[in-house]
Scaffold this active site. Structure first.
Site, PDB file in Angstrom:
ATOM      1  CE  LYS A 162      -3.623  -2.547   0.694  1.00  0.00           C
ATOM      2  NZ  LYS A 162      -4.791  -2.642  -0.140  1.00  0.00           N
TER       3      LYS A 162
HETATM    4  C1  PLP Z   1      -0.962  -7.745   2.483  1.00  0.00           C
HETATM    5  C2  PLP Z   1      -2.052  -7.680   1.487  1.00  0.00           C
HETATM    6  N1  PLP Z   1      -2.040  -8.544   0.477  1.00  0.00           N
HETATM    7  C3  PLP Z   1      -3.006  -8.541  -0.457  1.00  0.00           C
HETATM    8  C4  PLP Z   1      -4.062  -7.654  -0.391  1.00  0.00           C
HETATM    9  C5  PLP Z   1      -5.088  -7.678  -1.478  1.00  0.00           C
HETATM   10  O1  PLP Z   1      -4.934  -6.590  -2.337  1.00  0.00           O
HETATM   11  P1  PLP Z   1      -6.184  -6.021  -3.115  1.00  0.00           P
HETATM   12  O2  PLP Z   1      -7.162  -5.595  -2.077  1.00  0.00           O
HETATM   13  O3  PLP Z   1      -5.652  -4.882  -3.899  1.00  0.00           O
HETATM   14  O4  PLP Z   1      -6.717  -7.132  -3.930  1.00  0.00           O
HETATM   15  C6  PLP Z   1      -4.119  -6.750   0.665  1.00  0.00           C
HETATM   16  C7  PLP Z   1      -5.226  -5.763   0.808  1.00  0.00           C
HETATM   17  O5  PLP Z   1      -5.444  -4.962   0.013  1.00  0.00           O
HETATM   18  C8  PLP Z   1      -3.085  -6.731   1.597  1.00  0.00           C
HETATM   19  O6  PLP Z   1      -3.071  -5.826   2.579  1.00  0.00           O
HETATM   20  N1  LIG Z   2      -6.611  -5.198   2.111  1.00  0.00           N
HETATM   21  C1  LIG Z   2      -6.963  -3.832   2.164  1.00  0.00           C
HETATM   22  C2  LIG Z   2      -8.419  -3.618   1.944  1.00  0.00           C
HETATM   23  C3  LIG Z   2      -8.705  -2.260   1.361  1.00  0.00           C
HETATM   24  O1  LIG Z   2      -8.207  -2.241   0.077  1.00  0.00           O
HETATM   25  P1  LIG Z   2      -8.016  -0.948  -0.813  1.00  0.00           P
HETATM   26  O2  LIG Z   2      -6.936  -1.328  -1.749  1.00  0.00           O
HETATM   27  O3  LIG Z   2      -9.309  -0.686  -1.448  1.00  0.00           O
HETATM   28  O4  LIG Z   2      -7.619   0.201   0.052  1.00  0.00           O
HETATM   29  C4  LIG Z   2      -6.428  -3.222   3.443  1.00  0.00           C
HETATM   30  O5  LIG Z   2      -5.349  -3.608   3.845  1.00  0.00           O
HETATM   31  O6  LIG Z   2      -7.049  -2.396   4.043  1.00  0.00           O
END
Ligand code: PLP
Ligand SMILES: N[C@@H](CCOP(=O)(O)O)C(=O)O
Length: 461
Positions: free
Chosen positions: A112
């Site tokens: 993120k």
């Molecule tokens: C460590 C981790 N892996 C994978 C994901 C999944 O990613 P996305 O929500 O973009 O599919 C998340 C949450 O977003 C996450 O925090």
């Molecule tokens: N896994 C995510 C969930 C939110 O996803 P986002 O990409 O829409 O912000 C988290 O860690 O909060």
């Protein structure tokens, strides 16, 4: 560059307005009206460039007139300066023709940070110019929240409120949110799941009185700028493995579908991606939907990869929009059916989705086993989310190089890693006192009126 809503009924916006607006006013998600393409020569020219230079070249066409070249370049430079690895997103070989893209070298140890650090800079630049003040509300299953708090803590023109599901994030994730001391950052523990938190967030956006009163902004992947910043590492990884002269596949631990949608955008822009593999944990709605055509919600079962404990996968709407030939009315109809429990994907749309996405799932036992196996056989200590990806990737290894995204550092989930390997991964030195810092958090019910009242009161203080 213009941005349109997946439901077809919201104003068309510029990049800056899209970024500051969050959810479209018709409840949809913004996407570019047309996607910029990169030629094979332009992709080849990325080889050997720094992460920052690739980021500039890949994202610049999406930004249009919203930021000057100098502003955008400065934002990129500041965003990645604090990363703990010179390559920002280093690639490691795991197995024969299988590579791990390490996305956890940012300040909060999850992928993120790549997007959040950048949009923190872009928000700051845009708000300093306009003199406006915004209220960011975000929903998190653990990592978005900590990354947002880190990126926006202490900024003058922003208050940030993060809703997380009480008791359903790891202790490290919780403390990364609740120990932020700056007065503009607020952690709210909601009684419910991540899906509840995300639904209440969307309800806030759909309450125009509240939305306009607090000047609501979003930093979840609702915000297209978040997804855009995640496109860059698909380019750096693929180019390092021989693109545009060679195809590459990606396996992506998936929950809200933002990260893999970024890979889809990279493919549409011209990156030769053979397969995009959606890897889910036991909360496998996306794997079921791609296998059967039925997108039907079930209860969320807490897992050892809690950030992916999601049933209502926000960005899947963006993929459906393309799969349904960009028919906003059709997407609005599907989303209305989802409110009642689910929908069936038409045969044509399913075929379109399957031409881009494959999928697989990892059970809890398979995830633990892969954490242990990768430590033993590959010398790599994986977080449970990355282990879901590496497990699912095993079924897709072959002649085309496979890149699995390592989305978080194992130290964010020490209990699961220790249970599988006997090794308790340590936090980096700069976070060594995380468990001594005082926590500040408000417990809030899963109720729109109560949440809005809480935000209003905090803003009035
Ligand atoms: C460590 C981790 N892996 C994978 C994901 C999944 O990613 P996305 O929500 O973009 O599919 C998340 C949450 O977003 C996450 O925090
Ligand atoms: N896994 C995510 C969930 C939110 O996803 P986002 O990409 O829409 O912000 C988290 O860690 O909060």
């Amino acid at each position: 560059m213009r941005y349109i809503s997946t439901r077809g009924q919201a104003p068309v916006l510029t990049f800056e307005d899209t970024m500051l607006t969050g959810l479209a006013r018709d409840g949809g998600l913004y996407v570019p009206e047309t996607l910029p393409r990169m030629s094979a020569a332009e992709i080849a020219a990325l080889a050997g460039l720094s992460y920052e230079d690739v980021a500039f070249r890949v994202m610049r066409p999406f930004v249009g007139e919203s930021f000057t070249d100098a502003e955008f370049g400065d934002c990129i430079a500041r965003a990645y300066a604090g990363f703990g690895h010179a390559a920002r997103a280093p690639l490691k070989q795991l197995q024969d023709n299988h590579f791990l893209l390490e996305l956890f070298h940012g300040p909060t140890l999850a992928f993120k940070d790549f997007a959040m650090q950048l949009i923190g800079q872009l928000f700051q630049t845009a708000l300093a110019r306009s003199g406006e003040r915004v209220t960011i509300v975000g929903a998190t299953s653990g990592d978005t929240g900590s990354a947002a708090m880190e990126a926006f803590r202490g900024l003058e023109n922003v208050d940030v409120f993060i809703l997380y599901p009480h008791g359903r994030v790891s202790d490290v994730q919780r403390r990364q949110m609740t120990t932020v001391s700056e007065a503009n950052a607020h952690a709210l523990a909601i009684d419910g799941t991540f899906d509840d938190a995300q639904a209440r967030l969307k309800d806030m956006f759909n309450d125009f009185v509240f939305r306009d009163e607090v000047r609501l902004a979003g930093v979840n992947s609702i915000n297209f700028a978040r997804v855009l910043a995640q496109v860059v590492y698909y380019f750096t990884a693929a180019v390092a493995l021989g693109a545009p002269h060679r195809e590459v596949s990606f396996c992506v631990p998936t929950g809200n579908f933002g990260d893999i949608f970024a890979g889809y955008l990279a493919k549409r822009m011209g990156l030769p991606i053979a397969r995009l593999v959606v890897a889910t944990n036991q909360n496998d709605i996306l794997h079921r939907a791609l296998s059967t055509g039925d997108y039907v919600t079930q209860g969320v079962a807490p897992s050892i990869s809690p950030s992916m404990d999601i049933q209502v996968s926000s960005n899947f709407e963006r993929a459906l929009f393309d799969a349904y030939g960009r028919d906003g009315a059709a997407v609005a109809q599907l989303m209305a059916e989802l409110k009642a429990g689910g929908f069936h994907i038409s045969q044509g749309a399913l075929e379109a989705l399957r031409s881009d996405f494959a999928s697989g799932r990892a059970s809890e036992a398979e995830t633990s086993a892969m954490i242990a196996r990768s430590r033993g056989e590959m010398g790599e200590l994986l977080c449970p989310h990355s282990a879901v990806g590496v497990h699912v990737a095993q079924d897709f290894l072959g002649a085309v190089p496979m890149v699995t995204l390592a989305t978080a550092h194992p130290a964010k989930f020490p209990d699961a890693v220790e249970a599988a390997t006997g090794i308790r991964p340590a936090l980096p030195a700069r976070m060594a006192d995380l468990f001594e810092r005082p926590e500040r958090v408000s417990r809030v019910p899963n109720d729109l009126t109560a949440l809005e009242a809480h935000v209003r009161e905090a803003l009035a203080r």
